[in-house]
Design a protein around this motif. Structure first.
Motif, mmCIF file in Angstrom:
data_model
loop_
_atom_site.group_PDB
_atom_site.id
_atom_site.type_symbol
_atom_site.label_atom_id
_atom_site.label_comp_id
_atom_site.label_asym_id
_atom_site.label_seq_id
_atom_site.Cartn_x
_atom_site.Cartn_y
_atom_site.Cartn_z
ATOM 1 N N THR A 158 47.283 -18.249 1.188
ATOM 2 C CA THR A 158 47.547 -19.656 0.950
ATOM 3 C C THR A 158 47.653 -20.442 2.270
ATOM 4 O OG1 THR A 158 48.473 -21.365 -0.342
ATOM 5 C CG2 THR A 158 49.941 -19.344 0.475
ATOM 6 N N LEU A 215 52.459 -15.999 -3.535
ATOM 7 C CA LEU A 215 51.986 -16.980 -2.821
ATOM 8 C C LEU A 215 51.847 -18.259 -3.803
ATOM 9 C CD1 LEU A 215 48.641 -15.052 -1.472
ATOM 10 C CD2 LEU A 215 50.647 -15.580 -0.328
ATOM 11 N N THR A 216 51.890 -18.192 -4.859
ATOM 12 C CA THR A 216 52.172 -19.489 -5.716
ATOM 13 C C THR A 216 53.418 -20.059 -5.566
ATOM 14 O OG1 THR A 216 50.297 -18.643 -7.388
ATOM 15 C CG2 THR A 216 51.873 -20.408 -8.267
ATOM 16 N N ASP A 233 53.814 -21.756 -2.368
ATOM 17 C CA ASP A 233 52.822 -23.052 -2.235
ATOM 18 C C ASP A 233 53.974 -24.071 -3.139
ATOM 19 O OD1 ASP A 233 50.723 -23.156 -0.842
ATOM 20 O OD2 ASP A 233 49.553 -22.403 -2.629
#
Length: 133
Positions: free
Chosen positions: A7, A125-126, A129
């Protein structure tokens, strides 16, 4: 085929590193090593480099499960997650794709562990973010 999950986001570098470590911890990973590539290259080569950190992440239970199936897999551990400044000034977070990593072992018994780590890294990663927004 990509060898990382990734990301890219806006943010302050150290803050993104901290969020990444926290997200890894939330998914059961400890950071066994934290290599500051920028500082290392400055000290060893007197060279300037962008902010770049390598985080050696390990989930003890998943590592144990994998090592029970393939003792030599330790050569591929811990799983690296990198945080660095891009040429555009954003911050990239990339995690090794465990499906690609264990693929070199050619041992189908590792597939379930690789899938589990893959899913956890996607959630990491989510979370990084989301924390940045």
């Amino acid at each position: 085929m990509s060898y990382t999950l990734q990301t890219t986001l806006d943010g302050e570098f150290e803050s993104v590193v901290e969020r990444t470590v926290a997200a890894l911890e939330d998914e059961g990973f400890g950071v066994l090593c934290d290599i500051d590539v920028r500082e290392t290259l400055k000290q060893k080569l007197d060279e300037e480099f962008r902010n770049y950190r390598i985080l050696g992440a390990c989930n003890p239970q998943l590592a144990h499960d994998a090592l029970e199936e393939e003792l030599g897999l330790g050569a591929l551990l811990p799983c690296n997650v990198v945080v660095y400044e891009t040429d555009e000034g954003d911050i990239a977070v990339r995690a090794v794709d465990p499906k690609q990593l264990v693929g070199v072992a050619d041992n189908p018994a590792l597939d379930s562990v690789a899938e589990e780590v893959h899913e956890r890294f996607e959630r990491v990663l989510t979370a990084v973010d989301r924390a940045g927004n």
